[in-house]
Design a protein around this motif. Structure first.
Motif, PDB file in Angstrom:
ATOM      1  N   MET A 122     127.850  48.946  24.775  1.00  0.00           N
ATOM      2  CA  MET A 122     126.607  49.192  24.048  1.00  0.00           C
ATOM      3  C   MET A 122     125.684  50.118  24.832  1.00  0.00           C
ATOM      4  O   MET A 122     125.138  51.092  24.290  1.00  0.00           O
ATOM      5  CB  MET A 122     125.903  47.857  23.781  1.00  0.00           C
ATOM      6  CG  MET A 122     124.515  47.990  23.165  1.00  0.00           C
ATOM      7  SD  MET A 122     123.560  46.454  23.284  1.00  0.00           S
ATOM      8  CE  MET A 122     123.121  46.468  25.037  1.00  0.00           C
ATOM      9  N   THR A 123     125.521  49.829  26.117  1.00  0.00           N
ATOM     10  CA  THR A 123     124.591  50.598  26.936  1.00  0.00           C
ATOM     11  C   THR A 123     125.042  52.046  27.093  1.00  0.00           C
ATOM     12  O   THR A 123     124.218  52.970  27.077  1.00  0.00           O
ATOM     13  CB  THR A 123     124.433  49.941  28.324  1.00  0.00           C
ATOM     14  OG1 THR A 123     124.135  48.555  28.158  1.00  0.00           O
ATOM     15  CG2 THR A 123     123.305  50.579  29.102  1.00  0.00           C
ATOM     16  N   GLY A 150     120.491  52.135  34.808  1.00  0.00           N
ATOM     17  CA  GLY A 150     121.460  51.276  34.140  1.00  0.00           C
ATOM     18  C   GLY A 150     122.719  51.090  34.959  1.00  0.00           C
ATOM     19  O   GLY A 150     123.320  50.006  34.950  1.00  0.00           O
ATOM     20  N   ALA A 151     123.134  52.131  35.678  1.00  0.00           N
ATOM     21  CA  ALA A 151     124.316  52.020  36.532  1.00  0.00           C
ATOM     22  C   ALA A 151     124.080  51.030  37.662  1.00  0.00           C
ATOM     23  O   ALA A 151     124.962  50.232  38.021  1.00  0.00           O
ATOM     24  CB  ALA A 151     124.684  53.397  37.086  1.00  0.00           C
ATOM     25  N   VAL A 152     122.881  51.056  38.228  1.00  0.00           N
ATOM     26  CA  VAL A 152     122.543  50.094  39.284  1.00  0.00           C
ATOM     27  C   VAL A 152     122.552  48.666  38.734  1.00  0.00           C
ATOM     28  O   VAL A 152     123.094  47.737  39.345  1.00  0.00           O
ATOM     29  CB  VAL A 152     121.163  50.435  39.893  1.00  0.00           C
ATOM     30  CG1 VAL A 152     120.740  49.363  40.896  1.00  0.00           C
ATOM     31  CG2 VAL A 152     121.209  51.799  40.560  1.00  0.00           C
ATOM     32  N   ALA A 153     121.956  48.482  37.559  1.00  0.00           N
ATOM     33  CA  ALA A 153     121.923  47.155  36.944  1.00  0.00           C
ATOM     34  C   ALA A 153     123.331  46.656  36.628  1.00  0.00           C
ATOM     35  O   ALA A 153     123.643  45.471  36.810  1.00  0.00           O
ATOM     36  CB  ALA A 153     121.071  47.189  35.676  1.00  0.00           C
ATOM     37  N   TRP A 190     124.587  33.916  40.515  1.00  0.00           N
ATOM     38  CA  TRP A 190     123.581  33.791  39.449  1.00  0.00           C
ATOM     39  C   TRP A 190     122.381  34.687  39.741  1.00  0.00           C
ATOM     40  O   TRP A 190     121.794  35.281  38.827  1.00  0.00           O
ATOM     41  CB  TRP A 190     123.117  32.341  39.318  1.00  0.00           C
ATOM     42  CG  TRP A 190     124.084  31.437  38.635  1.00  0.00           C
ATOM     43  CD1 TRP A 190     124.725  30.357  39.178  1.00  0.00           C
ATOM     44  CD2 TRP A 190     124.523  31.509  37.276  1.00  0.00           C
ATOM     45  NE1 TRP A 190     125.538  29.765  38.234  1.00  0.00           N
ATOM     46  CE2 TRP A 190     125.431  30.449  37.060  1.00  0.00           C
ATOM     47  CE3 TRP A 190     124.245  32.375  36.220  1.00  0.00           C
ATOM     48  CZ2 TRP A 190     126.061  30.230  35.835  1.00  0.00           C
ATOM     49  CZ3 TRP A 190     124.869  32.164  34.997  1.00  0.00           C
ATOM     50  CH2 TRP A 190     125.763  31.102  34.823  1.00  0.00           C
ATOM     51  N   GLY A 191     122.009  34.783  41.025  1.00  0.00           N
ATOM     52  CA  GLY A 191     120.879  35.637  41.382  1.00  0.00           C
ATOM     53  C   GLY A 191     121.146  37.098  41.074  1.00  0.00           C
ATOM     54  O   GLY A 191     120.284  37.803  40.535  1.00  0.00           O
ATOM     55  N   PHE A 192     122.346  37.585  41.412  1.00  0.00           N
ATOM     56  CA  PHE A 192     122.699  38.972  41.101  1.00  0.00           C
ATOM     57  C   PHE A 192     122.708  39.204  39.592  1.00  0.00           C
ATOM     58  O   PHE A 192     122.249  40.247  39.106  1.00  0.00           O
ATOM     59  CB  PHE A 192     124.066  39.317  41.698  1.00  0.00           C
ATOM     60  CG  PHE A 192     124.001  39.765  43.131  1.00  0.00           C
ATOM     61  CD1 PHE A 192     123.663  41.076  43.434  1.00  0.00           C
ATOM     62  CD2 PHE A 192     124.275  38.898  44.165  1.00  0.00           C
ATOM     63  CE1 PHE A 192     123.593  41.503  44.751  1.00  0.00           C
ATOM     64  CE2 PHE A 192     124.210  39.309  45.481  1.00  0.00           C
ATOM     65  CZ  PHE A 192     123.865  40.617  45.775  1.00  0.00           C
ATOM     66  N   MET A 193     123.233  38.249  38.855  1.00  0.00           N
ATOM     67  CA  MET A 193     123.266  38.411  37.400  1.00  0.00           C
ATOM     68  C   MET A 193     121.859  38.425  36.816  1.00  0.00           C
ATOM     69  O   MET A 193     121.589  39.125  35.839  1.00  0.00           O
ATOM     70  CB  MET A 193     124.089  37.291  36.766  1.00  0.00           C
ATOM     71  CG  MET A 193     125.579  37.428  37.001  1.00  0.00           C
ATOM     72  SD  MET A 193     126.546  36.307  35.980  1.00  0.00           S
ATOM     73  CE  MET A 193     126.190  36.938  34.358  1.00  0.00           C
ATOM     74  N   LYS A 200     118.116  44.633  31.616  1.00  0.00           N
ATOM     75  CA  LYS A 200     118.442  44.749  30.196  1.00  0.00           C
ATOM     76  C   LYS A 200     117.282  44.292  29.321  1.00  0.00           C
ATOM     77  O   LYS A 200     117.068  44.828  28.228  1.00  0.00           O
ATOM     78  CB  LYS A 200     119.686  43.923  29.868  1.00  0.00           C
ATOM     79  CG  LYS A 200     120.929  44.324  30.644  1.00  0.00           C
ATOM     80  CD  LYS A 200     121.348  45.747  30.364  1.00  0.00           C
ATOM     81  CE  LYS A 200     122.613  46.106  31.128  1.00  0.00           C
ATOM     82  NZ  LYS A 200     123.009  47.514  30.928  1.00  0.00           N
ATOM     83  N   LEU A 201     116.511  43.290  29.790  1.00  0.00           N
ATOM     84  CA  LEU A 201     115.386  42.784  29.011  1.00  0.00           C
ATOM     85  C   LEU A 201     114.066  43.479  29.346  1.00  0.00           C
ATOM     86  O   LEU A 201     113.032  43.119  28.788  1.00  0.00           O
ATOM     87  CB  LEU A 201     115.224  41.275  29.250  1.00  0.00           C
ATOM     88  CG  LEU A 201     116.311  40.369  28.671  1.00  0.00           C
ATOM     89  CD1 LEU A 201     116.032  38.913  29.028  1.00  0.00           C
ATOM     90  CD2 LEU A 201     116.407  40.526  27.158  1.00  0.00           C
ATOM     91  N   SER A 202     114.083  44.445  30.255  1.00  0.00           N
ATOM     92  CA  SER A 202     112.861  45.169  30.666  1.00  0.00           C
ATOM     93  C   SER A 202     111.827  44.226  31.264  1.00  0.00           C
ATOM     94  O   SER A 202     110.636  44.313  30.964  1.00  0.00           O
ATOM     95  CB  SER A 202     112.244  45.915  29.462  1.00  0.00           C
ATOM     96  OG  SER A 202     113.150  46.798  28.898  1.00  0.00           O
ATOM     97  N   LEU A 203     112.264  43.342  32.145  1.00  0.00           N
ATOM     98  CA  LEU A 203     111.347  42.414  32.786  1.00  0.00           C
ATOM     99  C   LEU A 203     110.822  43.018  34.078  1.00  0.00           C
ATOM    100  O   LEU A 203     111.539  43.734  34.776  1.00  0.00           O
ATOM    101  CB  LEU A 203     112.057  41.086  33.081  1.00  0.00           C
ATOM    102  CG  LEU A 203     112.583  40.311  31.862  1.00  0.00           C
ATOM    103  CD1 LEU A 203     113.373  39.086  32.324  1.00  0.00           C
ATOM    104  CD2 LEU A 203     111.448  39.887  30.956  1.00  0.00           C
TER     105      LEU A 203
END
Length: 455
Positions: A122-123, A150-153, A190-193, A200-203
């Motif tokens: 999608m991205t 996005g690549a970093v994320a 979990w922290g990395f995720m 993705k959520l723009s937080l």
């Protein structure tokens, strides 16, 4: 698999058709593919079985229909907008289909690998779509920023999943918590995720790409990006966190992300003179509300987050769909350019007004119902302080949303518009506006469909 096959094969057919018979046939072919995939998902439910990391759960089928219809709606409102800006070629509808393919794959995913592939498919589509207007320098800049960040994320997400796989020995999302309990590496994973989900959520603080991308992308693409991709990201977060046993270990980070996003997003939106950047910063705040619901998943937060994912997609789609009409009339990016818009374009102005009222959380719109469910879940979960801050920031947001409405109806302008709203635009925007009202007045039918797997 059939909805995915329809979308994937349809994208290839559109590319070939565009090379053989240039014209609008490719767009209408893509619309037919999206409609076909949605109709297939509406059939009687198949046997409850998972294969190749996918399962046709009720939730997956619901979001498959939503994503396909959103893609079809984007294609329809893009016809005149793209023609005016010389965005021609079969690559635009084909990329819309590829992005929808990723969303549908994500919706039915049962393993972390399929989740990641769906999200990134999608991205990747949006990387291309954001920069599709080659004559707009801001679009190329926005596409490059989106791609790099996005690549970093994606790297953070992939590394977090790798750590979870190492701790649990499986990629099946339903078994990860049980098999990785007590593993320090699982907590790091979990922290990395969470870092990837925050992007993705723009937080806040992973939000810096959002205003530039919303401002630089073509308006129909911004509608799909701000609505469809955010709904897909929320669904991704719910699937991952629910598989983690409500992710209690992530409660404090989630609350901190929610608090920062609600505060910074709303305060920054107050200062914007650009309508696109205002919506971008407000989306940061809106995703802060959703993150608050995710932190309170065990008290109804996941259901509230999924409901808000659907209605937020409708609200933002209505907003950017109306903006697309105004931009065809010569409106620029400033909020002041919408002065007197109610007289120039009464239909588009009415849809934009409804979208602003819904985003502000004013009844009887779906935005009010969604915010009510989120704050109710937070109060039930004992997060009273953060819920109160969220309610206060939501009240503050009414100022900048209503500022657009004031410019539309209470400020006169001498500008004229010769463009007319096409029948496709009228049909799409009317349907979206009707759904915003119906899901706000009658939320129960939608809520009955939001059933998490295994519940």
């Amino acid at each position: 698999m059939m909805p995915l096959l329809i979308l994937g094969c349809g994208a290839l057919v559109v590319l070939l058709l565009g090379a053989i018979v240039p014209g609008r046939y490719s767009t209408w072919t893509a619309v037919a593919c999206c409609s076909g995939a949605a109709l297939w998902a509406l059939q009687l439910p198949p046997a409850a079985a998972a294969a190749m990391g996918l399962a046709a759960t009720p939730l997956a089928r619901l979001f498959t229909v939503i994503f396909c219809l959103l893609a079809a709606a984007v294609l329809l409102i893009s016809l005149e907008y793209n023609a005016q800006r010389d965005i021609h070629g079969e690559e635009y509808p084909a990329t819309i289909l590829f992005a929808a393919f990723g969303m549908v794959a994500l919706a039915g995913a049962t393993s972390l690998l399929t989740l990641f592939l769906g999200l990134e498919a999608m991205t990747f589509g949006f990387y291309i779509l954001v920069a599709m207007d080659l004559k707009r320098a801001s679009g190329s800049e926005a596409g490059l920023k989106y791609l790099l960040l996005g690549a970093v994320a994606a790297g953070f997400l992939a590394f977090g999943m790798a750590l979870l796989y190492f701790a649990a020995g499986t990629l099946q999302s339903a078994a990860i918590l049980r098999l990785s309990a007590g593993e320090p590496l699982a907590l790091i994973g979990w922290g990395f995720m969470l870092v990837g989900i925050a992007f993705k959520l723009s937080l806040v603080p992973a939000h810096l790409w959002t205003p530039d991308v919303y401002q630089g992308a073509p308006a129909p693409v911004a509608a799909f990006l701000s609505g469809g991709s955010k709904a897909a990201a929320i669904l991704f977060a719910v699937i991952v966190l629910d598989a983690g046993g409500n992710a209690l270990q992530l409660r404090i980070p989630l609350l901190l992300l929610a608090l920062l996003s609600m505060l910074l997003g709303n305060l920054a939106a107050l200062l914007q003179s650009s309508i696109r950047r205002m919506i971008a910063y407000s989306s940061i705040a809106q995703m802060g509300y959703v993150t608050l619901a995710l932190a309170c998943g065990s008290s109804g937060g996941y259901r509230a987050a999924l409901y808000y994912a659907v209605v937020y997609a409708l609200m933002n789609f209505a907003a950017f769909g109306a903006i697309a009409v105004f931009e065809r009339c010569g409106a620029a990016d400033k909020i002041d350019d919408y002065k007197g818009g109610g007289g120039r374009q009464p239909f588009a102005a009415a849809v934009l007004t409804l979208a602003m009222l819904a985003l502000a959380g004013i009844p009887p719109t779906a935005g009010f119902t969604g915010k009510f469910m989120i704050f109710a879940a937070a109060l039930r979960g004992g997060e009273i302080a953060v819920a109160v801050i969220g309610i206060l920031t939501a009240a503050v947001s009414a100022y900048y949303y209503l500022r657009v409405v004031v410019n539309l109806y209470l400020v006169k302008s001498d500008s004229r518009c010769t463009a007319t709203v096409t029948n496709c635009e009228k049909a799409v925007l009317f349907a979206i506006a009707l759904l915003i009202l119906l899901t706000g007045l009658l939320p129960t039918p939608l809520l009955d469909l939001l059933i998490l797997p295994g519940r």
